[in-house]
Enzyme design. Structure first.
Site, PDB file in Angstrom:
ATOM      1  N   ASP A 283      22.424 -16.811 -16.031  1.00 44.94           N
ATOM      2  CA  ASP A 283      21.523 -16.300 -17.044  1.00 44.94           C
ATOM      3  C   ASP A 283      20.707 -17.495 -17.552  1.00 44.94           C
ATOM      4  O   ASP A 283      21.044 -18.659 -17.310  1.00 44.94           O
ATOM      5  CB  ASP A 283      22.275 -15.599 -18.175  1.00 44.94           C
TER       6      ASP A 283
HETATM    7  C1  BGC Z   1      18.710 -12.375 -20.570  1.00 43.26           C
HETATM    8  C2  BGC Z   1      18.647 -11.862 -19.157  1.00 43.26           C
HETATM    9  C3  BGC Z   1      17.247 -11.989 -18.622  1.00 43.26           C
HETATM   10  C4  BGC Z   1      16.790 -13.438 -18.723  1.00 43.26           C
HETATM   11  C5  BGC Z   1      15.388 -13.679 -18.207  1.00 43.26           C
HETATM   12  C6  BGC Z   1      18.099 -13.755 -20.695  1.00 43.26           C
HETATM   13  O1  BGC Z   1      17.994 -14.096 -22.035  1.00 43.26           O
HETATM   14  O2  BGC Z   1      20.053 -12.383 -21.024  1.00 43.26           O
HETATM   15  O3  BGC Z   1      19.073 -10.531 -19.117  1.00 43.26           O
HETATM   16  O4  BGC Z   1      17.183 -11.522 -17.313  1.00 43.26           O
HETATM   17  O5  BGC Z   1      16.837 -13.827 -20.090  1.00 43.26           O
HETATM   18  O6  BGC Z   1      14.437 -13.133 -19.037  1.00 43.26           O
END
Ligand code: BGC
Length: 800
Positions: A283
């Protein structure tokens, strides 16, 4: 070498605190994650062998520096970017959010949220939602879609992101994952199943600094092995079985070790036990170490740098090259990362005729192209919406749950006087995009305007919204209905005399209520927001035919309005996407017969079954870096399992949903595929395939029931099958029953059909912690079928 590298070395064991096991009630929870090394190498098994061979040929052309660039994100036009290598005709990888559509691009659709897909209980719609979404991702040059979501599963009713995924039931979520992965990848786009694993609350999902500038580590979700397998891992196993290209590891800690450096969950469970052949992606900013993450099984660091926007400094990048050169990370580990990343790329044919990234895909308002470290060839702005509005409208209708319908209040029959009330009925006043990093997490929680999707990375950029009021206006003018409306919730708190309605009351009053949810925050409570519960009571005091529609992320406290005799109907429409008004009009007027069912349970008492979030002033001010601990002491007993175990009758059962017709379920019969007792209790040892031991997916029982439409209008019924394992054998904490089958069948009035369910070895087994295997019970298994978890009219017992 920086101090970061020293930290990496200290964390190489994969654990942050000592190895001790604690007792929490009857649960032995891990307070450490056992080390599992080395990271298993992919082989392409399960159908990816040819693509794997192409990935090997690609890898052979790369220098170490290039390999490292293939696994470390960098700046670029997409939410995540892997650098192009022109020499090899590789245009790089574009990764885009998210679970409701290609989030940040223009001329793209906003689909119904995952919770709506779950509430539809319709496999085909789940698949097609993802397929059409996939075509939009591909059209805009996105190789990788950051969806679907099985974590959070929904342990906490107040979890801020539950709506992005499907249901707190792992079977229903597992079906959602499988259909979504297949749909997305059928469009030629890689699915990223996220967030693995235990990311059940938003508060303290990431480390923080306290007032003394001390690092306080992220929350640790402490989950015992059996609960892990039977509950939280279950839907991820479906995703792996369906061939998900990627799995995104989560922010928080799992059993005290960070989600993206937990060798037990990544190397052990995902790659060894489930035979996952794709790549683990972090993540955004979830990487807190270099060597430890690489060796624990992380394959791609996103967005690449330690922070959110800048690729340097990075725990990987040049530091990973150094780690290989000094022997801390084997080059074969980096090779495996590249192979895992490039195999699905070749498998899905992304090396041929893949569109360039559409220039509107970039977060142009926020990320400055001048900071991009590479040249990207961008394609023209394309409109990828095609005819997708129809599916969006159909799915949102199919996922609308009719919870109450007294006096045949619905469907509406060309009422003469109609009133529409509430701040959720009309155009959103604050714009069409709810991710404004500068405006904060409440950016989409505007007071006036309908809520059609939640906030954060799971939101979507609307090109239009059909607000309920607009769609009702259109219908009213066709019907010659006199339509009045009061949309301001402050006004609705006043004495209804001041609303100046004529006539008062209208024949039918519809109140639109909403509840905001977003990434980065959890819900403060389960109320309908903007004072809606009190306002509905005020409206119902003058209107004895008050219909309530909720646009919400999930569970609300509905007991007061359910008990109000003047509230004649309640519809839970969740977050329906851009066609919201049209979908609800279809239901209100009976053009579509409601067939949605709750993908969760609603208690009579708002606190029934609600597991509190971990949060307190003390924790917010702590000086103990490890203070944030979430012990999942309830084990598997979340949602309806909790109500069953304590024999509490909820307000609305899991799987509940009314129709404008009536259905009957009869003639349950269950047959063994092999003679009862003849199949081994543990799965025969076979080479692991994606999804685990392949025999877990073989059918052991076949059940059939007859469903009949006993009413006056056509409609779709969802027979639901639940399995109860013998408690004595399966042991304490075994749920009273678990969903193990469902189907959605459309029937004309008077028509009936036979519905079949295949029960797989996994469906009938429990996780034997000692054997580290799924074990079939020897005693009788109860199989029950009905219309919801509280109405299982047919049941029988069978020995497997
Ligand atoms: C989120 C993810 C997301 C990523 C990219 C993160 O803060 O938890 O679900 O895909 O950001 O935007």
């Amino acid at each position: 070498m920086t101090s970061l590298t020293l930290k990496n070395v200290l964390l190489l064991g994969g654990t942050l605190v000592g190895v001790s096991q604690a007792q929490f009630g009857s649960h032995e929870l891990y307070t450490s994650s056992p080390p599992v090394y080395p990271s298993p190498n992919a082989t392409g098994t399960g159908g990816w062998q040819d693509a794997f061979a192409r990935a090997q040929a690609f890898l052979a052309e790369l220098s170490l520096e290039e390999k490292v660039e293939m696994v470390t994100g960098t700046t670029g036009p997409c939410a995540g970017n892997i650098k192009p290598i022109e020499r090899l005709n590789f245009n790089g990888l574009c990764l885009q959010d998210g679970p409701a559509g290609i989030r940040q691009a223009i001329y793209a659709s906003v689909f119904p949220a995952g919770v709506v897909a779950a509430a539809s209980w319709d496999r085909s719609l789940m698949y097609h939602r993802s397929l059409l979404m996939g075509r939009e991702f591909r059209g805009k040059g996105a190789h990788v879609a950051l969806m679907p979501v099985a974590g959070p599963l929904g342990r906490h009713a107040q979890g801020g992101r539950n709506w992005e995924g499907f249901s707190p039931d792992p079977y229903l979520t597992g079906v959602g994952m499988e259909e979504s992965v297949r749909g997305m990848q059928a469009a030629g786009v890689q699915a990223t199943s996220k967030h693995y694993i235990g990311n059940e609350q938003e508060i303290q999902r990431n480390p923080s600094s306290n007032s003394s500038n001390q690092t306080i580590e992220a929350l640790s979700s402490n989950i015992d092995d059996r609960t892990m397998h039977e509950l939280y891992l279950w839907p991820f196993a479906n995703a792996v079985h369906a061939g998900t290209a990627s799995i995104m590891c989560s922010y928080q800690r799992l059993n005290t070790s960070y989600g993206c450096q937990n060798s037990k969950s990544l190397n052990g469970i995902l790659k060894e036990e489930l035979g996952f052949q794709g790549y683990v992606m972090s993540d955004w900013g979830a990487v807190h170490a270099g060597v430890a993450t690489a060796n624990a099984g992380l394959d791609m660091n996103m967005p690449g740098g330690i922070g959110f926007l800048d690729p340097t400094p990075s725990f990987w990048g040049a530091n990973l090259t150094t780690a290989v050169n000094n022997g801390s990370v084997a080059e074969s580990r980096v090779d495996d990362m590249v192979l895992r990343i490039m195999t699905p790329y070749f498998y899905l044919g992304q090396d041929e005729d893949f569109p360039f990234v559409d220039e509107s895909s970039s977060v142009i308002n926020f990320f400055d192209p001048a900071t991009w470290t590479y040249n990207y060839t961008l394609g023209p702005v394309v409109d990828v919406r095609d005819g997708h509005a129809q599916l969006i409208r159909d799915l949102a209708s199919a996922g609308t749950v009719l919870l109450k319908n007294t006096n045949n209040a619905l469907p509406l029959r060309a009422p003469r006087y109609l009133g529409v009330f509430g701040n959720d009925a009309t155009e959103p006043e604050d714009g069409l995009y709810s991710l404004n990093l500068l405006a904060g997490i409440d950016a989409g929680n505007y007071e006036d305007g309908t809520l059609a999707i939640g906030g954060g990375s799971g939101t979507g950029r609307f090109t239009y919204i059909v607000p309920p009021l607009e769609a009702i206006k259109r219908r009213s003018s066709q019907d010659g209905t006199l339509l009045q409306y009061v949309l301001n919730n402050d006004k609705l708190a006043q004495n209804p005399y001041f609303w100046n309605l004529a006539p008062t009351p209208p024949e039918v009053c519809i109140f639109f209520a909403k509840t905001w949810c977003t990434e980065g925050a959890d819900r403060p409570n389960l109320d309908l927001e903007w004072n809606a519960t009190a306002l509905i009571a005020n409206l119902a005091s003058i209107c004895n035919n008050t219909i309530v529609v909720t646009h919400s992320c999930g569970i609300n406290d509905l007991a007061p309005i359910a008990a109000n005799p003047n509230v004649t109907a309640i519809l839970a429409a969740h977050y329906p996407g851009q066609e919201t008004g049209n979908s609800i009009v279809n239901i209100l007027y009976g053009d579509v017969n409601p067939s949605g069912h709750l993908p969760y349970t609603i208690g009579r008492n708002v606190s029934d079954g609600v597991i509190p979030l971990v949060n307190s002033t003390e924790l917010l001010n702590t000086t103990d870096p490890n203070a944030w601990q979430a012990d999942f002491t309830e084990g598997q007993l979340i949602d309806y399992r909790h109500f069953d175990a304590r024999n509490i009758t909820p307000l609305y059962h899991f799987g509940y949903g009314l129709s404008y017709t009536t259905f009957n379920v009869s003639d349950l019969s269950v047959t063994n595929v092999d003679a009862a007792g003849s199949v081994p209790r543990l799965p025969p040892a076979l080479p692991v395939q994606p999804g685990g031991n392949p025999t877990l997916w073989s059918t052991l029982l076949r059940a059939t029931v007859t469903v009949a439409n006993t009413g006056e209008v056509a409609g779709a019924v969802v027979p639901q099958l639940y399995v109860s394992l013998p408690q004595a054998e399966a042991g304490p904490g075994t749920p009273v029953k678990t969903l193990r089958g469902f189907d959605k069948v459309y029937l004309e009035p008077g028509e009936s059909a036979e519905v079949g369910f295949d029960l797989l070895r996994r469906d009938l087994s429990f996780w034997d912690v000692g054997a580290q295997q799924w074990r079939l019970p020897t005693g009788a298994v109860q199989v029950a079928v009905g219309l919801h978890a509280g109405d299982l009219s047919e049941s029988t017992s069978v020995t497997v």
